[in-house]
Structure formats: structure tokens, C-alpha cells
Design an enzyme around this catalytic site. Structure first.
Site, mmCIF file in Angstrom:
data_model
loop_
_atom_site.group_PDB
_atom_site.id
_atom_site.type_symbol
_atom_site.label_atom_id
_atom_site.label_comp_id
_atom_site.label_asym_id
_atom_site.label_seq_id
_atom_site.Cartn_x
_atom_site.Cartn_y
_atom_site.Cartn_z
ATOM 1 N N ARG A 153 0.839 -1.203 0.000
ATOM 2 C CA ARG A 153 0.000 0.000 0.000
ATOM 3 C C ARG A 153 0.876 1.255 0.000
ATOM 4 N NH1 ARG A 153 -4.395 2.016 4.521
ATOM 5 N NH2 ARG A 153 -5.043 3.817 3.328
ATOM 6 N N HIS A 185 2.668 6.107 -2.378
ATOM 7 C CA HIS A 185 3.698 7.117 -2.135
ATOM 8 C C HIS A 185 4.963 7.033 -2.970
ATOM 9 C CE1 HIS A 185 1.369 8.571 1.227
ATOM 10 N NE2 HIS A 185 1.316 7.349 1.715
ATOM 11 N N LYS A 241 -8.900 11.844 -1.859
ATOM 12 C CA LYS A 241 -7.947 11.937 -0.757
ATOM 13 C C LYS A 241 -7.460 13.378 -0.702
ATOM 14 C CE LYS A 241 -3.924 9.775 1.311
ATOM 15 N NZ LYS A 241 -2.851 8.776 1.185
ATOM 16 N N THR A 298 1.566 12.544 -0.617
ATOM 17 C CA THR A 298 2.924 12.844 -1.043
ATOM 18 C C THR A 298 3.484 11.679 -1.843
ATOM 19 O OG1 THR A 298 3.310 14.240 0.886
ATOM 20 C CG2 THR A 298 5.254 13.417 -0.246
ATOM 21 N N HIS A 320 4.368 3.379 6.201
ATOM 22 C CA HIS A 320 3.476 4.540 6.401
ATOM 23 C C HIS A 320 4.258 5.827 6.158
ATOM 24 C CE1 HIS A 320 0.438 7.138 8.172
ATOM 25 N NE2 HIS A 320 1.367 7.637 8.959
#
Length: 147
Positions: free
Chosen positions: A36, A41, A69, A73, A144
Site C-alpha cells: 500500500r 507514495h 484523498k 505525497t 506509512h
């Protein structure tokens, strides 16, 4: 036959004991979070930086399907360079956990300006700046984008 069953039982008990002690890591959840992270990203092949880049990439990466969203970044570095950030000293994440790491990267920040799914519109800002990512696993991989 009886010896084989005892060996299988012993192996199963050993594996369950190691899982209980946290010595064996199940990687499905970590791998899903890593995948993900890559989808949302990482874009090493593009320099980004334009509004049309944000509009089209946010759409193609599935971040405008049901909602737009608000902020995202994209990191324009190789995955190896991003993984290397996971080897820097730990810093506190926004959520208070201590699994974040800081590094420098070329990025495009996309901020929603309007539109509705799937045709959301974004304002882009390209720069080279410090980023903070959370990492997990052994070996550590990014899971993340913190800031």
C-alpha cells in the site's frame, strides 16, 4: 508411522511456541502495508511537481475512487533509497510510536483543490525536503508516510 506423527506434532508445537513468543513473524500484514505504501507514495520514474501529475497519478493509483484523498505525497526516489531511510535513527511518529525514521527525498505534495470522484483536482508542490516514514519488519521496510 507413529514416529512421523510425533515429529509432526513436535514441529507444530515448536512453531506455535515460537509464534507465541514472537520469534517468528507473520509477514502478510506487513507486506500488505508495504505494498500500500508503494502504491500510494512511491514514484521513482517521474519527477512530478505539476498539478496534472497529481490529478492523473492520484486517479491511477486509486485514491479518487469513492472519495478524493485530501493530501498525499509521492516520493521520487528509488525504493532502495527509501528503504535506507528505515536504517536511520528512530524518531517519534505523529501518533507517538517510535518506529519512524527521517531522511531527505525529492517529493511532490498533492493537495486537493476541488472536483469530485473520480475527477478530483489537486495543486502540486515539488521539492526536496525532509520526510518521515514509519518502518516495520525484519528487514525493515516502509509502511506509512508520516510527514
Amino acid at each position: 508411522m507413529m514416529v512421523l506423527q510425533k515429529i509432526h506434532s513436535l514441529i507444530l508445537v515448536s512453531l506455535l511456541t515460537m509464534l507465541g513468543l514472537g520469534l517468528v513473524q507473520l509477514s502478510y500484514g506487513q507486506n500488505a502495508m508495504y505494498q500500500r505504501f508503494l502504491r500510494q507514495h512511491v514514484d521513482p520514474s517521474n519527477r512530478g511537481g505539476t498539478n496534472s501529475y497529481c490529478d492523473s497519478t492520484m486517479r491511477s493509483r486509486g485514491m479518487t475512487t469513492s472519495t478524493c484523498k485530501n493530501v498525499n505525497t509521492f516520493i521520487h526516489e528509488s525504493i532502495q533509497k527509501i528503504k535506507n531511510i528505515c536504517n536511520t535513527p528512530k524518531v517519534r511518529c505523529k501518533n507517538g510510536r517510535m518506529n519512524c525514521h527521517r531522511g531527505q527525498a525529492r517529493v511532490t505534495d498533492c493537495n486537493k483543490t476541488g472536483g469530485s470522484p473520480p475527477n478530483c483536482r489537486y495543486r502540486a508542490r515539488g521539492s526536496t525536503r525532509r520526510i518521515v516514514i514509519a518502518c516495520s519488519g525484519n528487514p525493515k521496510v516502509p509502511v506509512h508516510f508520516d510527514k
